[in-house]
Write a protein that holds these residues in place. Structure first.
Motif, PDB file in Angstrom:
ATOM      1  N   SER A   1       0.828  -1.205   0.000  1.00  0.00           N
ATOM      2  CA  SER A   1       0.000   0.000   0.000  1.00  0.00           C
ATOM      3  C   SER A   1       0.868   1.262   0.000  1.00  0.00           C
ATOM      4  N   ASP A   2       0.734   2.088  -1.042  1.00  0.00           N
ATOM      5  CA  ASP A   2       1.461   3.355  -1.100  1.00  0.00           C
ATOM      6  C   ASP A   2       1.053   4.281   0.031  1.00  0.00           C
ATOM      7  N   PHE A   3      -0.234   4.309   0.348  1.00  0.00           N
ATOM      8  CA  PHE A   3      -0.715   5.162   1.433  1.00  0.00           C
ATOM      9  C   PHE A   3      -0.063   4.763   2.751  1.00  0.00           C
ATOM     10  N   PHE A   4      -0.043   3.467   3.021  1.00  0.00           N
ATOM     11  CA  PHE A   4       0.562   2.994   4.268  1.00  0.00           C
ATOM     12  C   PHE A   4       2.056   3.316   4.301  1.00  0.00           C
TER      13      PHE A   4
ATOM     14  N   ASP B   1       3.643   5.768   2.763  1.00  0.00           N
ATOM     15  CA  ASP B   1       3.801   7.207   2.975  1.00  0.00           C
ATOM     16  C   ASP B   1       3.533   7.586   4.431  1.00  0.00           C
ATOM     17  N   THR B   2       2.507   6.982   5.009  1.00  0.00           N
ATOM     18  CA  THR B   2       2.173   7.250   6.409  1.00  0.00           C
ATOM     19  C   THR B   2       3.304   6.799   7.333  1.00  0.00           C
ATOM     20  N   MET B   3       3.832   5.615   7.093  1.00  0.00           N
ATOM     21  CA  MET B   3       4.931   5.101   7.917  1.00  0.00           C
ATOM     22  C   MET B   3       6.180   5.966   7.775  1.00  0.00           C
ATOM     23  N   ASN B   4       6.508   6.376   6.551  1.00  0.00           N
ATOM     24  CA  ASN B   4       7.679   7.224   6.348  1.00  0.00           C
ATOM     25  C   ASN B   4       7.528   8.557   7.065  1.00  0.00           C
ATOM     26  N   ALA B   5       6.350   9.156   7.004  1.00  0.00           N
ATOM     27  CA  ALA B   5       6.106  10.420   7.703  1.00  0.00           C
ATOM     28  C   ALA B   5       6.214  10.221   9.214  1.00  0.00           C
ATOM     29  N   HIS B   6       5.664   9.128   9.702  1.00  0.00           N
ATOM     30  CA  HIS B   6       5.725   8.834  11.134  1.00  0.00           C
ATOM     31  C   HIS B   6       7.171   8.613  11.591  1.00  0.00           C
ATOM     32  N   ARG B   7       7.927   7.847  10.818  1.00  0.00           N
ATOM     33  CA  ARG B   7       9.328   7.591  11.173  1.00  0.00           C
ATOM     34  C   ARG B   7      10.142   8.881  11.177  1.00  0.00           C
TER      35      ARG B   7
END
Length: 83
Positions: free
Chosen positions: A13-16, A18-24
């Protein structure tokens, strides 16, 4: 759906991602800021390196280990950028 299948679904999932990268990235920035505060209080570079090394230690779960290594690398990069 098994846990392994679910993890594969999330990884695709691209959305997931992107979300994980932003969170990290955000987590690394917060930890790096806290580390700078501790440095001003006298914690040595060697102590920080040891803490980052411990964060990279294997837990036995590849997906968790990858996230921990990624976070440790981002913290290290953030600290270098603040030096």
């Amino acid at each position: 759906m098994s846990m392994k299948e679910f993890e594969q679904y999330l990884k695709a999932s691209d959305f997931f991602a992107d979300t994980m990268n932003a969170h990290r990235a955000a987590t690394a920035e917060v930890i790096a800021a806290f580390a700078q505060l501790l440095k001003r209080r006298g914690v040595s570079d060697a102590e920080f390196k040891e803490l980052l090394r411990q964060l990279e230690d294997a837990t036995g779960r590849p997906s968790v280990d990858g996230s921990r290594r990624n976070l440790a690398a981002r913290i290290g990069d953030s600290l270098k950028g603040r030096a």
